[in-house]
Structure formats: structure tokens, C-alpha cells
Write a protein that holds these residues in place. Structure first.
Motif, PDB file in Angstrom:
ATOM      1  N   UNK A  34       0.837  -1.199   0.000  1.00 59.54           N
ATOM      2  CA  UNK A  34       0.000   0.000   0.000  1.00 59.54           C
ATOM      3  C   UNK A  34       0.871   1.248   0.000  1.00 59.54           C
ATOM      4  N   UNK A  35       0.253   2.341  -0.411  1.00 61.68           N
ATOM      5  CA  UNK A  35       0.983   3.592  -0.493  1.00 61.68           C
ATOM      6  C   UNK A  35       0.109   4.730   0.017  1.00 61.68           C
ATOM      7  N   UNK A  36       0.759   5.676   0.692  1.00 61.85           N
ATOM      8  CA  UNK A  36       0.033   6.884   1.064  1.00 61.85           C
ATOM      9  C   UNK A  36       0.453   8.011   0.139  1.00 61.85           C
ATOM     10  N   UNK A  37      -0.483   8.493  -0.648  1.00 57.65           N
ATOM     11  CA  UNK A  37      -0.192   9.621  -1.522  1.00 57.65           C
ATOM     12  C   UNK A  37      -0.333  10.888  -0.707  1.00 57.65           C
ATOM     13  N   UNK A  38       0.719  11.678  -0.662  1.00 53.54           N
ATOM     14  CA  UNK A  38       0.634  12.974  -0.005  1.00 53.54           C
ATOM     15  C   UNK A  38       0.616  14.037  -1.097  1.00 53.54           C
ATOM     16  N   UNK A  39      -0.549  14.612  -1.277  1.00 56.60           N
ATOM     17  CA  UNK A  39      -0.749  15.619  -2.312  1.00 56.60           C
ATOM     18  C   UNK A  39      -0.377  16.988  -1.759  1.00 56.60           C
ATOM     19  N   UNK A  40       0.527  17.671  -2.448  1.00 55.99           N
ATOM     20  CA  UNK A  40       0.921  19.002  -2.007  1.00 55.99           C
ATOM     21  C   UNK A  40       0.003  20.038  -2.673  1.00 55.99           C
ATOM     22  N   UNK A  41      -0.795  20.662  -1.830  1.00 57.24           N
ATOM     23  CA  UNK A  41      -1.796  21.620  -2.312  1.00 57.24           C
ATOM     24  C   UNK A  41      -1.136  22.957  -2.659  1.00 57.24           C
ATOM     25  N   UNK A  42      -1.757  23.717  -3.554  1.00 58.73           N
ATOM     26  CA  UNK A  42      -2.922  23.323  -4.316  1.00 58.73           C
ATOM     27  C   UNK A  42      -2.530  22.686  -5.645  1.00 58.73           C
ATOM     28  N   UNK A  43      -1.301  22.999  -6.059  1.00 54.86           N
ATOM     29  CA  UNK A  43      -0.883  22.685  -7.428  1.00 54.86           C
ATOM     30  C   UNK A  43      -0.985  21.229  -7.838  1.00 54.86           C
ATOM     31  N   UNK A  44      -0.725  20.305  -6.895  1.00 51.79           N
ATOM     32  CA  UNK A  44      -0.671  18.893  -7.282  1.00 51.79           C
ATOM     33  C   UNK A  44      -2.029  18.210  -7.240  1.00 51.79           C
ATOM     34  N   UNK A  45      -3.080  18.958  -6.927  1.00 50.30           N
ATOM     35  CA  UNK A  45      -4.367  18.299  -6.698  1.00 50.30           C
ATOM     36  C   UNK A  45      -4.908  17.579  -7.942  1.00 50.30           C
ATOM     37  N   UNK A  46      -4.822  18.217  -9.086  1.00 49.24           N
ATOM     38  CA  UNK A  46      -5.345  17.568 -10.303  1.00 49.24           C
ATOM     39  C   UNK A  46      -4.527  16.325 -10.624  1.00 49.24           C
ATOM     40  N   UNK A  47      -3.222  16.479 -10.570  1.00 42.36           N
ATOM     41  CA  UNK A  47      -2.304  15.383 -10.873  1.00 42.36           C
ATOM     42  C   UNK A  47      -2.503  14.222  -9.901  1.00 42.36           C
ATOM     43  N   UNK A  48      -2.594  14.522  -8.603  1.00 42.68           N
ATOM     44  CA  UNK A  48      -2.717  13.466  -7.598  1.00 42.68           C
ATOM     45  C   UNK A  48      -3.985  12.637  -7.816  1.00 42.68           C
ATOM     46  N   UNK A  49      -5.081  13.300  -8.138  1.00 43.23           N
ATOM     47  CA  UNK A  49      -6.336  12.573  -8.365  1.00 43.23           C
ATOM     48  C   UNK A  49      -6.242  11.678  -9.592  1.00 43.23           C
ATOM     49  N   UNK A  50      -5.701  12.228 -10.672  1.00 47.86           N
ATOM     50  CA  UNK A  50      -5.592  11.439 -11.900  1.00 47.86           C
ATOM     51  C   UNK A  50      -4.648  10.253 -11.710  1.00 47.86           C
ATOM     52  N   UNK A  51      -3.581  10.484 -10.947  1.00 41.45           N
ATOM     53  CA  UNK A  51      -2.625   9.409 -10.681  1.00 41.45           C
ATOM     54  C   UNK A  51      -3.286   8.328  -9.818  1.00 41.45           C
ATOM     55  N   UNK A  52      -3.949   8.759  -8.761  1.00 42.04           N
ATOM     56  CA  UNK A  52      -4.581   7.808  -7.834  1.00 42.04           C
ATOM     57  C   UNK A  52      -5.580   6.906  -8.559  1.00 42.04           C
TER      58      UNK A  52
END
Ligand code: IMP
Ligand code: MG
Length: 173
Positions: A34-52
């Protein structure tokens, strides 16, 4: 402050395909862990969701807000956590998801911080990297695109809080 000219650098289709490739690589590397994605706001929010959405291993998500304050637009290296994670990361595989690495100061600080908190493994995934601007070396595990020293917007990245919602990555002319 209106009407900047923006040219498309990577189209929405190209970015989505690249994220699919990154996710496939992460799935393979983590091999069922398992992995914990730590999304750095705000810029990475779109990328983090698409990646997840494209990861098939067990995924937990958390969010952090950091600001690096200094004089004007240049980041000073004084990174400050203004919104912390919801839960501890001790013993976990942490994947920091960032929009872009510029000087490297934000990610150098965060990798140290997460290691101090006892993460089992700290990995970094960034959509973009501008190596010409690097001031601190930071090992990056996954990079979407290596780009020249240009100011980019879209897919979460902003210029004075504008253009985050552009579905493509564009460069300000
Ligand atoms: P670093 O600590 O200098 O690596 O800062 C990285 C941060 O600077 C990113 O998370 C962005 O918020 C911001 N940044 C750097 N370059 C750009 C750019 O070209 N467009 C938008 N934001 C940028
Ligand atoms: Mg940022």
C-alpha cells in the motif's frame, strides 16, 4: 493582469497518457504494497487525483499545504507547513505528489520531514521538473516531464492563482 498568452506544451491527452505510464510504473514498483499519496496543495491536486485513479495497489490519500515565504516570487527555502497531514505516516510507504520541482527546496524539506516522522519509505512523484533551476539536489523517483526554464500553468499549476483549471499544460509566452 489579464490576457497572458499561453501556448500548449502538453495536451490533455498527452498528460493523461503520461500519468497512465507513471501509474503503471508505480504499481509495478510497489508490487502490491500500500501507499500513502501525499498531495501538495494546491498545485498537485489535479495530478494526484488522476494518478490515484490509475493505481491498482491499495491507496490512501492525505493532503498538505506548504508555503515557502521569502522576498517576492523567489522561494526562500524557508518552507512552512500551513496545513498538516491528517494522520501519522510512521511505517508507511509515502509517495509525495508534487506539481513541479523548481529549486528543489520544498521537496528537500518535505523528504527530510517525512523521514523524521518515521516513514518506511519516502518517494517523490512530480508532474514536471525544471532541472536548470535546481539549487538543492533531491532524488526524484517519478517525473512526468523534464522541461526547460519556462513558467508553466494548467493542470493544477497557477500564475497568481489563475489558470489552474486549464486541462493542458501551457507555457506563458
Ligand atoms: P521549489 O521549492 O523551488 O522547488 O518550488 C516548487 C514550487 O514552486 C511548486 O510547487 C510551484 O508552486 C512553484 N512553481 C515553480 N515553477 C513554477 C511554474 O513554472 N509554474 C507554476 N508554479 C511554479
Ligand atoms: Mg506548489
Amino acid at each position: 493582469m489579464k490576457g497572458e498568452k499561453i501556448s500548449v506544451m502538453y495536451s490533455e491527452e498527452q498528460v493523461n497518457e503520461r500519468i497512465r505510464e507513471l501509474a503503471a510504473q508505480i504499481n509495478e514498483d510497489l508490487n502490491g504494497e500500500s501507499v500513502k499519496l501525499v498531495c501538495i496543495l494546491k498545485g498537485a491536486s489535479f495530478f494526484a487525483c488522476e494518478l490515484a485513479k490509475r493505481l491498482t495497489i491499495p491507496v490512501y490519500m492525505d493532503f498538505m499545504y506548504v508555503s515557502s515565504y521569502g522576498n517576492g516570487t523567489e522561494s526562500s527555502g524557508n518552507v512552512r507547513i500551513t496545513k498538516d497531514l491528517e494522520s501519522p505516516i510512521e511505517g508507511e510507504n509515502v509517495l509525495i505528489v508534487e506539481d513541479i520541482i523548481d529549486s528543489g527546496r520544498t521537496l528537500a524539506y518535505l523528504s527530510d520531514e517525512f523521514r523524521d516522522r518515521g516513514a518506511k519509505k519516502v518517494m517523490i512523484c512530480t508532474l514536471l521538473s525544471k532541472p536548470d533551476r535546481r539549487e538543492v539536489e533531491v532524488p526524484v523517483d517519478y517525473i512526468g516531464y523534464v522541461i526547460p526554464d519556462r513558467f508553466v500553468v494548467g493542470y493544477g499549476l497557477d500564475y497568481a492563482q489563475k489558470y489552474r483549471n486549464l486541462p493542458y499544460i501551457g507555457a506563458i509566452e
